[in-house]
Design an enzyme around this catalytic site. Sequence first.
Site, mmCIF file in Angstrom:
data_model
loop_
_atom_site.group_PDB
_atom_site.id
_atom_site.type_symbol
_atom_site.label_atom_id
_atom_site.label_comp_id
_atom_site.label_asym_id
_atom_site.label_seq_id
_atom_site.Cartn_x
_atom_site.Cartn_y
_atom_site.Cartn_z
ATOM 1 N N LYS A 40 0.848 -1.202 0.000
ATOM 2 C CA LYS A 40 0.000 0.000 0.000
ATOM 3 C C LYS A 40 0.883 1.252 0.000
ATOM 4 O O LYS A 40 2.098 1.154 0.218
ATOM 5 C CB LYS A 40 -0.936 -0.016 1.199
ATOM 6 C CG LYS A 40 -0.245 -0.024 2.548
ATOM 7 C CD LYS A 40 -1.264 -0.113 3.672
ATOM 8 C CE LYS A 40 -0.575 -0.048 5.026
ATOM 9 N NZ LYS A 40 -1.515 0.167 6.123
ATOM 10 N N TYR A 278 15.396 30.806 3.938
ATOM 11 C CA TYR A 278 14.226 31.466 4.540
ATOM 12 C C TYR A 278 14.417 31.664 6.040
ATOM 13 O O TYR A 278 14.816 30.739 6.750
ATOM 14 C CB TYR A 278 12.976 30.595 4.355
ATOM 15 C CG TYR A 278 12.386 30.594 2.966
ATOM 16 C CD1 TYR A 278 12.080 31.770 2.305
ATOM 17 C CD2 TYR A 278 12.097 29.379 2.334
ATOM 18 C CE1 TYR A 278 11.517 31.744 1.039
ATOM 19 C CE2 TYR A 278 11.529 29.346 1.074
ATOM 20 C CZ TYR A 278 11.250 30.542 0.426
ATOM 21 O OH TYR A 278 10.675 30.518 -0.809
HETATM 22 C C1 LIG Z 1 -3.700 -4.468 8.514
HETATM 23 C C2 LIG Z 1 -2.231 -4.383 8.278
HETATM 24 N N1 LIG Z 1 -1.538 -5.509 8.152
HETATM 25 C C3 LIG Z 1 -0.207 -5.495 7.930
HETATM 26 C C4 LIG Z 1 0.487 -4.316 7.855
HETATM 27 C C5 LIG Z 1 1.975 -4.335 7.651
HETATM 28 O O1 LIG Z 1 2.628 -3.879 8.788
HETATM 29 P P1 LIG Z 1 4.228 -3.796 8.827
HETATM 30 O O2 LIG Z 1 4.591 -2.732 7.846
HETATM 31 O O3 LIG Z 1 4.551 -3.411 10.212
HETATM 32 O O4 LIG Z 1 4.727 -5.123 8.420
HETATM 33 C C6 LIG Z 1 -0.204 -3.105 7.997
HETATM 34 C C7 LIG Z 1 0.526 -1.846 7.936
HETATM 35 O O5 LIG Z 1 0.108 -0.787 8.252
HETATM 36 C C8 LIG Z 1 -1.607 -3.142 8.209
HETATM 37 O O6 LIG Z 1 -2.321 -2.022 8.359
#
Ligand SMILES: Cc1ncc(COP(=O)(O)O)c(C=O)c1O
Length: 386
Positions: A40, A278
């Site tokens: 994601k 700045y």
């Molecule tokens: C539901 C869920 N599962 C897995 C993960 C993966 O977590 P990590 O990046 O700590 O492995 C996330 C990350 O935000 C998540 O929201």
Amino acid sequence: MMKRTDLTTWLEISESAYAKNLAFFKRRLPRHTEFSVVIKSNAYGHGALEIARLAIKCGADSFCVHTLDEALQLRRNGFKQDILIMGPVMRNRLKEVIENDLRLILYNKEILTVLKEITRQSKKAVRVHLKLETGTYRQGIDETDLPDFLRLLKGEPQIRVEGTYTHFANIEDTTNHEYAFRQLTLFQKMANMIRDFGFDDIKCHTACSAAVLLFPETHFDMVRLGISQYGLWPSRETFVSYKMKHSKNGEDILRPILSWKTRVAQLKQVTSNQNIGYGGTYQTTRSSRIAVLPIGYAEGYDRDLSNQGYVLIHGHRAPVRGRICMNLFMVDVTDIPEVHLEEEVTLIGQDGPNYLHVDYLAGLCGTINYEFITRLNWQIPRFVTP
Ligand SMILES: Cc1ncc(COP(=O)(O)O)c(C=O)c1O
């Protein structure tokens, strides 16, 4: 085809480091456990398509994303693997989930009602993963609501309960994992409830990076590996817990795969007592050679790095002088006389004997590596290197 020589900033993703990270995790998972990678937010800033391609090449089985559009981007680019959408989907777009054979998270009855209508009308099936509330208080079906939820699902053959999962609240925040284990116990109790209702062929999954690294008992039928596939530790606490558990240093088991580069856009000589940038927050204390770099907070180089960060040029550290601007910032190269115009500069990664770690930059910004990398501007070109 873009060439690095034409660019003022770019990211490099090391395929060999990524392959080693994935091999490390794959070796630790039971054969039947689905190895799903969380890509994601543009694969945590690394580039969704670049990482998706590498992940499949290196043995990952499936993907987890947050939005429907992230999933559709993968489908449009030819990825046929299973994709779990972990975030909400608007009711008026549920049809797209079905048409593209995506896995949908399910945790509220309103979505279920619409899903029933669509699947009955279209006679097409949808695969759902029930998200269970075990103590994170984000998404999830409460234990008390679960029987009701399951009754609503019964007799809906087109809504296939393929999996069930939960997410730990603090597994990476502490070296005391009691709370996580309470969540795990509740998850198992609720998963049994689901099975007792007749949904007996379900994939159970709980494990994010910290859980995958530390606790095999969380692996079940699938893991959702996020940050550690990119070679980063979820936290210092996870690193310490790993060391305590395995009595060995975890330093060399994860390899950061990302480097970030830019180029010197301008060099100028500035006399002593001049205010840089700045707000004039930095004043030169000697005659200084200043290099102007063509990136800033809009590209993801956080404004908190003003007067704090450093970059690597010719393998040497060059400290940030003054405030980070939207698309520019300045560094002091007085002591690196060989620096020339358009010279390559390392913002993250290796340069000669020095390594500049994203955890260090995130720390200077008072945040975590997750936030720093996901904020790298999506338009910066990404290159996969051997
Ligand atoms: C539901 C869920 N599962 C897995 C993960 C993966 O977590 P990590 O990046 O700590 O492995 C996330 C990350 O935000 C998540 O929201």
